[in-house]
Design an enzyme around this catalytic site. Structure first.
Site, short mmCIF file in Angstrom:
data_model
loop_
_atom_site.label_atom_id
_atom_site.label_comp_id
_atom_site.label_asym_id
_atom_site.label_seq_id
_atom_site.Cartn_x
_atom_site.Cartn_y
_atom_site.Cartn_z
CG HIS A 176 -4.80 -0.99 1.92
ND1 HIS A 176 -4.75 -1.28 0.95
CD2 HIS A 176 -4.71 -0.29 2.78
CE1 HIS A 176 -3.28 0.05 0.63
NE2 HIS A 176 -3.34 -0.30 1.88
CG HIS B 224 3.00 7.57 5.24
ND1 HIS B 224 1.55 8.38 4.36
CD2 HIS B 224 2.80 6.19 4.23
CE1 HIS B 224 0.78 7.53 3.99
NE2 HIS B 224 1.40 6.76 3.88
CD GLU C 130 -2.47 4.03 4.19
OE1 GLU C 130 -0.45 4.34 3.12
OE2 GLU C 130 -2.84 3.29 3.74
CG ASP D 170 0.48 1.16 6.74
OD1 ASP D 170 0.17 2.26 6.33
OD2 ASP D 170 1.54 0.34 5.17
CG HIS E 266 1.28 6.43 -1.17
ND1 HIS E 266 -0.27 5.70 -0.66
CD2 HIS E 266 1.57 5.99 -0.13
CE1 HIS E 266 -0.92 5.28 0.20
NE2 HIS E 266 0.75 5.12 1.17
CG ASP F 292 4.02 3.45 2.44
OD1 ASP F 292 4.72 2.42 3.02
OD2 ASP F 292 2.70 4.22 2.18
CE1 TYR G 221 3.97 -1.38 0.27
CE2 TYR G 221 4.34 0.63 -1.49
CZ TYR G 221 3.76 0.02 -0.08
OH TYR G 221 3.98 1.46 0.78
CG HIS H 74 5.74 -1.25 4.06
ND1 HIS H 74 5.04 -2.03 4.80
CD2 HIS H 74 5.11 0.33 3.75
CE1 HIS H 74 3.97 -1.06 5.01
NE2 HIS H 74 4.01 0.53 4.39
FE1 FEO Z 1 0.91 3.84 3.13
FE2 FEO Z 1 2.55 1.25 4.55
O1 FEO Z 1 1.23 3.38 4.29
#
Ligand code: FEO
Length: 399
Positions: A23, A77, A79, A81, A144, A163, A191, A222
């Site tokens: 993104h 989370h 999101e 991903d 976040h 994250d 990051y 990640h």
């Molecule tokens: Fe906030 Fe890796 O997604």
């Protein structure tokens, strides 16, 4: 590839070797989407992955246990991903209970609609026994996203940190001591700058909250798992969240016919003092991700652009717009730029640095009509020296 964190606790995520645009975040080293399997009397899958990798995740789970034996799917989370594969995973594990906080359940409902998944809502401090081990949930709002949550395994001193503390880094290594620490820290800084920086206050709250937890291992969503350098990454986060500067001066610019480039070079020469990390960044030979990462811990920034159509150049505007959203705080700054028959760029930059980034701007913008004269270049060198003096002082004061 060593995927075992502890006996019965394994990484079952995926490595996205080919992604380069996450993104708009330039992930030059690729990415990973980490998921973990905790096997005890009960079995819990911690997080899922991006939707296209759902089958790979399920194959990784099957390499450790039968799918029918997974009791819980924890979603830290929402999101995509991490939760993108959730619908496919819940289809494959119809016996499993989804475990998440209230805000996460609401967000998942907005992404997936009403799926009638068995769901257990947890709140801060709740504990889910698995057998010999248990999961304790730590809500981390705005680190976040509003629904963000950590999952802690007290019996193993292991924190699944979602994250936070992550890095975008595709590698066969799974642990921080299996890779080059300088690269891992650089990717962690990149990051933090590009994903977490706007939420510095929330990060400090979370760091205070987890300070009381004994932690031997941090497993983010990640990148690499921290097991040898836990204190280093936690301390780095504390420094970044406190906007602690380094003795570093950035000269960031865009140019048309090299006049602004000559000014930038002169500022950089002035800033290149002993002990100062002075960097010259030509925006169109760099990228927003790198600029944000370098800005995070810079004490001072000179920002310049040639005037184009009575304003700054488009990528200069994009850079300032991006930085404004990320909110790097506490910089000393100067605006500069060349113009032909109509001014605009240096003035527009100066206004943004002062009023939108809230940086402390040094004097009036430095301008040059067409080619900079020796007098203008001297002015640039002096501005560079002033920024270096400031950087040296603030970096020393913040230690
Ligand atoms: Fe906030 Fe890796 O997604």
């Amino acid at each position: 590839m060593n995927t075992t964190l502890r006996k019965g606790i394994d990484w079952v995520g995926v490595v996205d070797w080919t992604i380069r645009d996450f993104h708009s975040y330039d992930v030059e080293r690729g990415a990973t989407y980490n998921a973990y399997l905790v096997r005890d009397e009960k079995t819990a899958l911690i997080d899922t992955v991006k939707a296209p990798f759902a089958e790979q995740l399920l194959r990784n789970v099957v390499s450790h246990t039968d799918l029918t034996r997974v009791d819980y799917v924890v979603c830290n989370h929402a999101e995509p991903d991490h939760a993108g594969a959730l619908a496919r995973v819940m289809d494959a594990l119809p016996q499993a209970t989804l475990v998440c906080d209230k805000k996460c359940a609401a967000t998942l409902g907005q992404y997936f609609g009403d799926r009638n998944w068995k769901t257990q809502i947890v709140a801060n401090g709740d504990r889910l026994p698995l057998g010999r081990r248990s999961l304790r949930f730590v809500e981390t709002p705005m680190v976040h996203w509003p629904e963000s949550m950590f999952t802690y395994v007290p019996e193993e001193k292991l924190l699944f940190s979602m994250d936070a503390f992550g890095q975008h880094y595709a590698t066969s290594a799974r642990f921080d001591d299996e890779a080059d620490l300088a690269i891992v820290m650089q990717e962690a800084q990149t990051y933090y700058a590009n994903i977490v920086m706007p939420y510095a206050k929330a990060v400090l709250n979370v760091l205070d909250g987890v300070a009381s937890l004994p932690i031997e291992m941090i497993a983010p969503s990640h990148g690499l798992i921290w097991r040898r350098h836990v204190s280093e990454i936690v301390e780095a986060y504390r420094g970044w969240a406190n906007h602690r500067p380094k003795p570093k001066v950035l000269v960031i610019y865009d140019t048309m016919w090299e006049s602004t480039a000559q000014m930038a070079q002169a500022i950089w020469e002035g800033a290149s003092q002993p002990g100062i990390d002075a960097q010259l960044i030509f925006i169109r030979r760099s990228n927003l991700t790198h600029i944000a990462a370098e800005t995070l811990d810079a004490a001072a920034v000179a920002f310049g652009s040639a005037t184009l159509n009575r304003n700054m150049m488009p990528m200069a505007a994009a850079t300032l717009n991006y930085l404004e959203g990320l909110r790097p705080l506490g910089k000393k700054a100067v605006a500069f730029g060349s113009y032909g028959w109509g001014k605009g760029a240096a003035e527009a930059i100066d206004e943004i640095l002062r009023n939108r980034l809230d940086w402390q701007v040094l004097g009036d913008p430095i301008r040059s009509q067409y080619r900079p004269t020796p007098t203008v270049l001297d002015q640039c060198r002096q501005a560079g020296r002033s920024l270096a003096d400031w950087a040296q002082k603030t970096a020393t004061d913040s230690v």
